[in-house]
Structures are given as structure tokens and as C-alpha cells.
Motif scaffolding. Structure first.
Motif, PDB file in Angstrom:
ATOM      1  N   SER A 277       0.812  -1.216   0.000  1.00 26.35           N
ATOM      2  CA  SER A 277       0.000   0.000   0.000  1.00 26.35           C
ATOM      3  C   SER A 277       0.845   1.264   0.000  1.00 26.35           C
ATOM      4  O   SER A 277       0.329   2.362  -0.201  1.00 26.35           O
ATOM      5  N   GLY A 278       2.160   1.113   0.264  1.00 25.36           N
ATOM      6  CA  GLY A 278       3.045   2.280   0.283  1.00 25.36           C
ATOM      7  C   GLY A 278       3.281   2.842   1.665  1.00 25.36           C
ATOM      8  O   GLY A 278       3.913   3.900   1.809  1.00 25.36           O
ATOM      9  N   LYS A 279       2.774   2.152   2.697  1.00 28.06           N
ATOM     10  CA  LYS A 279       3.034   2.629   4.066  1.00 28.06           C
ATOM     11  C   LYS A 279       4.518   2.570   4.375  1.00 28.06           C
ATOM     12  O   LYS A 279       5.244   1.725   3.848  1.00 28.06           O
ATOM     13  N   ALA A 280       4.972   3.479   5.231  1.00 31.05           N
ATOM     14  CA  ALA A 280       6.395   3.567   5.558  1.00 31.05           C
ATOM     15  C   ALA A 280       6.910   2.237   6.091  1.00 31.05           C
ATOM     16  O   ALA A 280       6.301   1.622   6.962  1.00 31.05           O
ATOM     17  N   GLY A 281       8.000   1.784   5.508  1.00 32.14           N
ATOM     18  CA  GLY A 281       8.637   0.555   5.960  1.00 32.14           C
ATOM     19  C   GLY A 281       8.248  -0.684   5.192  1.00 32.14           C
ATOM     20  O   GLY A 281       8.913  -1.716   5.306  1.00 32.14           O
ATOM     21  N   GLN A 282       7.161  -0.626   4.399  1.00 38.61           N
ATOM     22  CA  GLN A 282       6.764  -1.790   3.613  1.00 38.61           C
ATOM     23  C   GLN A 282       7.738  -2.011   2.458  1.00 38.61           C
ATOM     24  O   GLN A 282       8.280  -1.057   1.888  1.00 38.61           O
ATOM     25  N   THR A 283       7.971  -3.268   2.114  1.00 29.85           N
ATOM     26  CA  THR A 283       8.796  -3.589   0.940  1.00 29.85           C
ATOM     27  C   THR A 283       8.131  -4.716   0.156  1.00 29.85           C
ATOM     28  O   THR A 283       7.420  -5.554   0.723  1.00 29.85           O
ATOM     29  N   LEU A 284       8.359  -4.710  -1.115  1.00 27.97           N
ATOM     30  CA  LEU A 284       7.844  -5.762  -1.989  1.00 27.97           C
ATOM     31  C   LEU A 284       8.879  -6.024  -3.079  1.00 27.97           C
ATOM     32  O   LEU A 284       9.275  -5.106  -3.808  1.00 27.97           O
ATOM     33  N   LEU A 285       9.309  -7.268  -3.188  1.00 28.43           N
ATOM     34  CA  LEU A 285      10.341  -7.636  -4.160  1.00 28.43           C
ATOM     35  C   LEU A 285       9.693  -8.249  -5.389  1.00 28.43           C
ATOM     36  O   LEU A 285       8.913  -9.205  -5.289  1.00 28.43           O
ATOM     37  N   LEU A 286      10.015  -7.687  -6.553  1.00 28.82           N
ATOM     38  CA  LEU A 286       9.488  -8.174  -7.827  1.00 28.82           C
ATOM     39  C   LEU A 286      10.620  -8.764  -8.657  1.00 28.82           C
ATOM     40  O   LEU A 286      11.725  -8.209  -8.701  1.00 28.82           O
ATOM     41  N   HIS A 287      10.325  -9.878  -9.328  1.00 24.14           N
ATOM     42  CA  HIS A 287      11.318 -10.522 -10.188  1.00 24.14           C
ATOM     43  C   HIS A 287      10.928 -10.378 -11.656  1.00 24.14           C
ATOM     44  O   HIS A 287       9.750 -10.352 -12.004  1.00 24.14           O
ATOM     45  N   SER A 288      11.949 -10.270 -12.493  1.00 24.34           N
ATOM     46  CA  SER A 288      11.765 -10.307 -13.950  1.00 24.34           C
ATOM     47  C   SER A 288      10.705  -9.323 -14.437  1.00 24.34           C
ATOM     48  O   SER A 288       9.771  -9.684 -15.174  1.00 24.34           O
TER      49      SER A 288
END
Length: 496
Positions: free
Chosen positions: A53-64
């Protein structure tokens, strides 16, 4: 880990991991929008699924991600604020590093240049980022039989526009020097006291002198301390089998005619409290009582790396405070190098006793200013906690310079008063001064004590009892502070 600066577009770089920001509400900034366009809306599609959602501290790893040279894309939430404060900015950087350290890629690119940090231009923003990344790599495992696994991550590239490139390059250079200084300080602070004693610190100083032609090192032993009349210093050391050392390191980076700045560090390599012995619980942490001296070492290391055009004298008063049949007793009276006599009411107030003689010794250098740094009082921890160093002194301009340096370095201090009323708490019926002033205002009366030995020059005192280390549990250890504050102060003087 290597840090480099480049002025290119994010989508054009080949890298193991590209890091870009997403605001709360899944808002794409300029860089993220360009990546989304190039990838045919890949970011928008992922965000619509609600994974981030973009909240501070969130991360999301995308491949390819399609049409990118980057093998992975790491999305980092920045929250809803349009400007980040120093602490959120550092937390963001630390969070990114933690994710990157767990990946297999040998490099990463941080495309975060469009984010704004309150009251910081390109230089200040980049320096905090770089310091956080470099300090986050610190590991102290030399006494563990199983060492930390080598990390794949070897290089991080910081992207910036060409207009700010020079400022960001300078910020990274300064951050590298400060991080190296902090690492040196942390290593010394984390060393066990059976190895890190005054003689060990003296050998570290000699090694630093041999490696740097413009650094002169002098080591004064017990015999020399007696000749100098340092009775207070010697009183602290007399209960230990480890001999005391006064370490003097003289860096000549400016003109010979320029008066030096002087840093004085408390180097009590282990503090039992002496006859006024401390409780057993937590006494292992008293190996950190030399963090004042360690921070002076670290600051000098940063100055040497940067070759600042200043003259700097570093004086380290190193001793071990132990109980024995030869130890100083409560009630003893000692003579200081200044000629003043001190009634020792509590042998656990020993830091001020080694520092007072070192402050008198500093007079011979006719300094521009003298700053002493010490893990001096538990009272300062009660007053300011572990976030802020206590600051006192006899010159308003010097105090303001240090407060300003602390803000710029995000290594803050807070001024405490040195009113005459506090001085009266140190009155002794038997000597010129007592070494403690009672339970009230303990950090201030400690500063008042030192002020009586610093009347010949502009002087400031930093009490780092709360900021020099993290206490308790598996996370305990030296922090490397206040190396950033002190280095910033000297950078400011070099640019003045």
C-alpha cells in the motif's frame, strides 16, 4: 561495501536489484512511473492486487519485470508524508539494506533521489543515507568461533541528477570517512577488557602514527605522569595491575602557525567503581567506559581519511579502575596537575579525575578550543536517555557550534546549565574541591568539576554515557557515537 554515485536513468542500468519508492495510497513518483511505463504497467498491476500500500517501511520484491535490465525491483513504501524526517529516512535506508543483505545479488541501485528530507539538500540527504548503509554493514565477530556468513552484496549505486552530482559525491566521501571512524570506535568499545587495556590503546595509537606521516604520537607512562604532577589520574589507576597511559596524538593538517583543536577522551578500560564498587549486574558493560577515548580515536581516523586542513590534538586519559589493597579510598585527598586538591568521596566518580589532569595538560597546546568526551554519569542517562548526549561548556559560541554540528550529523546533543549554584555542591571542608556533588544534578556537577580545570581556553564537555552504547541483551554494543557530531564540528571548522 562499495558506494558509488551515478547520474543515469534508473531503467538503463543493469543491476541485481533496483530500489524505487512508492508513496502511501500506491502513489508512483517520477522514477516509479517511468519504470511502470517502460514495463508496460507491471508496477500498476502488482499494486492493484494490494500486495503493497506504500506505508512507511513496507517492501515488496518483484522478479523479472518486463523490459528492464534489473533482475529484481524492490518497491519501498515511504508513507504519506511528502517530506521525510531524519529518523524515517534512516529507517527507510536501514530497511532497504536489510532486504538487500538477504538477497543473492552482488549489487543494487537506489533510485531514491526524488525523495525529500526536511531541512536537507542533496548533500545532507545523501550523507545520512550513505552513513546508514555503511554503518549497517558493521559486524563484530572476531571472538566467535563461527563467523558471519559473507554477504553477496558488494556494491550499492546511488542515483542522482547531474546538478547535484558533486554534492552527492562529497557526501559519500564524508560518509565513508565517518563510517570508518565509527567502525574503529565500535571495535575498540566492543573489545573485551582483558585485551583492551591502556597499553593496548597505546599500541593502537602507535600503529596509527606509523601509518600517517602527519600524525605524531607520544605515550606517557606512570613515571611521566608523576613528573607532570597528575596525582588525580594516578589515584584512579593505583588499584590496578594495568599501568595507566596518557596518549597524545598530534595531527598537523593546517599551517604550523594555526592553533589546534583539542579532543580529550576518557579511557577507563574497565570500571568496577573501585572501593565504591558497582553492583554485579551489568558490570560487564563497564568495558565501554573507554568509549570517550574510542570516539576520539574514531574521529581522528575520519580526519586522517579526509586529510582535513586543520591541526588537531587528541589526548586520551587511559586507566583501569579496580579495587585492591592499593586502591584509592573514599576520603583520600589527591593533588592535581593544576595544583588544586581533590577530596575523593566516591571512587566510582573516577572519570573526572583522569580528565581533570588531561584538561590541564591541554593548556600547553594553546588551543582554539578543547572538547572532552566521556561516558561520565548515569545521571545523564536518566536526564536524556540513550538518544541525546549531554553538553556543557564555558563558551556560548562553541556550544552553539557543537549543537549545530549535532543537528547536521543527526547525532544530537542538548545543553545543560553550569550555574554557580551547582558549583557550591562541590565544596569540601578538607580540600579545594570534592569529586562528587551529591545525588542532585549529577551530570551537571560533574561538568562543574571539569570546568574548574578548563579556565584557560574555550571548553565544552560531552557526556555520552547514554549514547555511546546500547545496553542489555544480545543487541548490546558500542554505537560509534559521537563520531558523526565531532567530525561534523571539525568539517565546519575546516570550511570556516
Amino acid at each position: 561495501m562499495e558506494l558509488v554515485v551515478k547520474s543515469v536513468t534508473a531503467e538503463s542500468l543493469k543491476t541485481a536489484t533496483l530500489v524505487i519508492a512508492v508513496g502511501e495510497g500506491r502513489k508512483l513518483g517520477t522514477v516509479a512511473q517511468k519504470i511502470d511505463d517502460v514495463s508496460g504497467g507491471a508496477l500498476t498491476a502488482v499494486l492493484k492486487r494490494g500486495d503493497l500500500s506504500g506505508k512507511a517501511g513496507q517492501t515488496l520484491l518483484l522478479h523479472s519485470v518486463p523490459n528492464l535490465k534489473a533482475e529484481r525491483v524492490l518497491l519501498v513504501g515511504t508513507g504519506k508524508d511528502t517530506e521525510l524526517g531524519d529518523r524515517p529516512w534512516r529507517k527507510l535506508a536501514a530497511g532497504v539494506l536489510n532486504v538487500l543483505k538477504g538477497l543473492g545479488g552482488s549489487d543494487a541501485v537506489l533510485a531514491l533521489e526524488e525523495l525529500t528530507v526536511k531541512n536537507r539538500a542533496a548533500y545532507g540527504k545523501a550523507r545520512l543515507l550513505a552513513e546508514t548503509l555503511l554503518d549497517g554493514e558493521y559486524v563484530f565477530d572476531q571472538f566467535k568461533s563461527t563467523k558471519a556468513e559473507p554477504r553477496a552484496l558488494k556494491k550499492i549505486t546511488l542515483l542522482t541528477d547531474k546538478l547535484n552530482s558533486a554534492d552527492v559525491e562529497r557526501a559519500v566521501a564524508h560518509a565513508k570517512a565517518i563510517a570508518n571512524g565509527m567502525r574503529f570506535t565500535r571495535d575498540l568499545g566492543n573489545m573485551p577488557p582483558n585485551l583492551c587495556h591502556p597499553s593496548y590503546l597505546a599500541e593502537e595509537a602507535k600503529a596509527l602514527g606509523k601509518a600517517n606521516k602527519n600524525l605524531k604520537v607520544e605515550i606517557h607512562d606512570e613515571k611521566k605522569l608523576k613528573e607532570l604532577g597528575m596525582g588525580a589520574f594516578l589515584a584512579v589507576a593505583q588499584g590496578s595491575e594495568q599501568p595507566p597511559r596518557l596518549i597524545v596524538m598530534n595531527y598537523q593538517g593546517g599551517k604550523k602557525s594555526e592553533k589546534p583543536f583539542v579532543l580529550v577522551g576518557k579511557g577507563i578500560t574497565f570500571d568496577t567503581g573501585g572501593i565504591s564498587i558497582k553492583p554485579a549486574a551489568g558490570m560487564d558493560e563497564m568495558k565501554y567506559d573507554m568509549c570517550g577515548a574510542a570516539s576520539v580515536f574514531g574521529t581522528l581516523r575520519a580526519v586522517l581519511d579526509l586529510q582535513l586542513p586543520i591541526n588537531l590534538v587528541c589526548i586520551l586519559a587511559c586507566a583501569e579502575n579496580m579495587p585492591s589493597g592499593n586502591a584509592t579510598r573514599p576520603g583520600d585527598i589527591v593533588s592535581t596537575m593544576s595544583g588544586q586538591t581533590v577530596e575523593i568521596l566516591n571512587t566510582d566518580a573516577e572519570g573526572r579525575l583522569v580528565l581533570c589532569d588531561a584538561l590541564t595538560y591541554a593548556e600547553r597546546f594553546k588551543p582554539q578550543a578543547v572538547i572532552d568526551i566521556a561516558t561520565l554519569t548515569g545521571a545523564c542517562v536518566v536526564a536524556l536517555g540513550g538518544h541525546t548526549s549531554g553538553l556543557m561548556g564555558n563558551n556560548d559560541a562553541l556550544i552553539e557550534q557543537l549543537l549545530s554540528a549535532g543537528k547536521l550529523a543527526d547525532d544530537r546533543a542538548w545543553q545543560l546549565p553550569l550555574f554557580d549554584e551547582y558549583q557550591e555542591q562541590l565544596d569540601s571542608p578538607f580540600a579545594d574541591i570534592a569529586n562528587i556533588g551529591g545525588p542532585k544534578g549529577g551530570s551537571i556537577t560533574a561538568g562543574c568539576f571539569l570546568s574548574r580545570f578548563a579556565k584557560q581556553y574555550d571548553w565544552a564537555h560531552l557526556d555520552i554515557a547514554g549514547t555511546a552504547w546500547l545496553s542489555g541483551g544480545k543487541d548490546k554494543g558500542a554505537t560509534g557515537r559521537p563520531v558523526p557530531l565531532l567530525t561534523q564540528y571539525l568539517l565546519d571548522r575546516a570550511n570556516a
